[in-house]
Scaffold this motif. Structure first.
Motif, short mmCIF file in Angstrom:
data_model
loop_
_atom_site.label_atom_id
_atom_site.label_comp_id
_atom_site.label_asym_id
_atom_site.label_seq_id
_atom_site.Cartn_x
_atom_site.Cartn_y
_atom_site.Cartn_z
N LEU A 122 0.84 -1.21 0.00
CA LEU A 122 0.00 0.00 0.00
C LEU A 122 0.87 1.25 0.00
N TRP A 123 1.95 1.24 0.75
CA TRP A 123 2.87 2.39 0.77
C TRP A 123 3.50 2.60 -0.59
N ARG A 124 3.97 1.50 -1.24
CA ARG A 124 4.56 1.63 -2.55
C ARG A 124 3.54 2.10 -3.59
N TRP A 125 2.30 1.66 -3.44
CA TRP A 125 1.24 2.09 -4.35
C TRP A 125 0.96 3.58 -4.19
N LYS A 126 0.86 4.05 -2.95
CA LYS A 126 0.57 5.46 -2.72
C LYS A 126 1.70 6.35 -3.22
N THR A 127 2.94 5.97 -2.94
CA THR A 127 4.06 6.79 -3.39
C THR A 127 4.24 6.71 -4.90
N GLY A 128 3.94 5.54 -5.49
CA GLY A 128 4.10 5.38 -6.93
C GLY A 128 3.07 6.16 -7.73
#
Length: 456
Positions: free
Chosen positions: A276-282
């Protein structure tokens, strides 16, 4: 509309034009140019207008509704599957529970798929493809919109450019498995709270020392969080029969719950949060790829180095409903314009002082020039004069609709026939039907009073 949805619709329009050919976009391009901004913002503004016109924006809403329903279905299946794992692990109650069979039932499939997910993430980046395809397929089916079929491929292509598809699917896969593990944990605690279980381990070829070592190794990490681990004497004694000792049953139960929590629930929770963190930052890095042919071809049309008039596109298959995007606060004045009048008719008629004459539109250059002017200075009232002796072809009706969208209020003036001629009743009826479909008011008398004062 979110930035992701805007990019999504823009990519969908690009794919649609790539496979089916260019869309009729003269008005979309004109509105994008008049709005200004850099090339990506103009491309997105053009795509949003086309998506609204062609129903893709509504199809996106239907697709998102279908996606939420599909996610709900998968959530229910995950909860039921987790409960099934717990029931299968604990058995029917009267018979003792084989602790390692129970552990395999609770964690075996989860750990195998977790390892497969991790290997796919490292080497291929296409992990979770089966579950992802199932979700996309369910989303499309539940959307029940034929136009929604174009949305899923566009979303995948958009996300693949920043490799965000792996993190989106990672959130989906790990969240569903987290729900399954939580469901198994809750059912396991309920069964242990309402039934009395005995625990044993059995083997033919392995020795007791092996089971003692494995049990203590698996229980070491849960022990740090307060979960008890059976003593060596308890483990050795449980190899012959289930100990009818309350402390032994509680120790084995706590060990099983701790192992399920630490090796089943916690990894999936951490992975879901990481994805979820990688998705939000991406998401912040998502951009249009302006080097793609579909976007590169729009550069000259949306940000021309010089104004080029006379562009001819194919007429749309059907006319679209007129909905003016101009408010009374944005517009001012009154304007009269005529479409393709012949030389036999004197023009213009006598006009009040506050009514401007836009002349006769009889060429592509004159049409584009007027539309560009109206995009900058929209009139409050616009009267469009038409010769009903001509057939209401699609090109003329599309021009009328585009002109009407550039004014706060529009009326169509169907001119009388010159002296000595009569109007064709059938052709006049075709005009009436076409204008009614456009929902534009029309009359056969000059709307001069309305143009001057705003009322009849």
């Amino acid at each position: 509309m979110t930035e992701l949805n805007t990019l999504w619709l823009t990519e969908t329009i690009r794919l649609r034009e790539e496979h089916a050919g260019p869309l009729e976009d003269l008005e979309a391009n004109r509105l994008a140019r008049s709005a200004g901004g850099d090339l990506p913002s103009r491309i997105q503004r053009r795509a949003l207008w086309l998506a609204e016109r062609d129903g893709l924006a509504a199809a996106l809403k239907h697709w998102l509704q279908g996606a939420r329903l599909a996610l709900l279905v998968l959530t229910v299946l995950a909860v039921i599957s987790g409960a099934g794992l717990a029931f299968a692990a604990m058995g029917d109650g009267p018979h003792p529970v084989n602790v390692f069979w129970a552990l395999g039932s609770l964690l075996g499939l989860n750990l195998i798929l977790l390892l497969s997910w991790a290997l796919g993430l490292v080497f291929a980046g296409e992990h979770g493809a089966s579950l992802g395809r199932l979700w996309l397929w369910l989303s499309e089916k539940l959307a029940r919109d034929a136009k929604a079929a174009q949305l899923a491929p566009a979303l995948l292509l958009l996300l693949q450019r920043q490799k965000l598809n792996r993190w989106a699917l990672g959130v989906l896969v790990n969240s569903l498995w987290l729900l399954a593990m939580l469901s198994a944990l809750v059912i396991l605690l309920m069964l242990m709270a309402t039934r009395r279980y005995g625990f044993v381990w059995e083997t033919t070829i392995l020795g007791a020392d092996t089971f003692i070592a494995v049990t203590q190794a698996l229980g070491a990490l849960p022990a740090l969080f307060g979960f008890s681990v059976p003593t060596e004497e308890m483990i050795r004694a449980s190899g012959d029969a289930a100990l009818n000792i309350e402390s032994a049953r509680q120790a084995w139960a706590a060990w099983l719950v701790g192992v399920l929590l630490v090796y089943g629930v916690v990894p999936r929770l951490l992975l879901a949060l990481f994805c979820l963190w990688r998705w939000k930052t991406g998401q912040t890095a998502l951009r249009l790829d302006l080097n793609l042919p579909g976007y590169a071809q729009l550069r000259e049309r949306l940000m021309p180095t010089s104004e080029r008039l006379g562009v001819s596109d194919a007429a749309p298959e059907q006319l679209h409903r007129v909905a003016s995007g101009v408010t009374e606060q944005q517009s001012d004045g009154a304007l009269l314009v005529a479409i393709e009048l012949d030389d036999q008719r004197p023009w213009p008629p006598h006009l009040p002082k506050n009514v401007s004459n836009a002349g006769i539109l009889d060429s592509r250059e004159s049409r584009h020039k007027l539309l560009e002017q109206l995009s900058r200075f929209p009139p409050a009232r616009l009267a469009i004069a038409c010769d009903p002796r001509r057939s209401p072809d699609r090109g003329s009706l599309a021009l009328i609709a585009e002109l009407a969208r550039s004014a706060s209020a529009t009326r169509v003036w169907l001119l009388q026939a010159p002296p000595g001629e009569a109007l064709d009743a059938e052709r006049l009826g075709d005009w009436h039907v076409a204008l009614q479909q456009l929902e534009l008011p029309f009359a056969d008398c000059a709307p001069m009073n309305w143009l001057e004062t705003g009322h009849d």
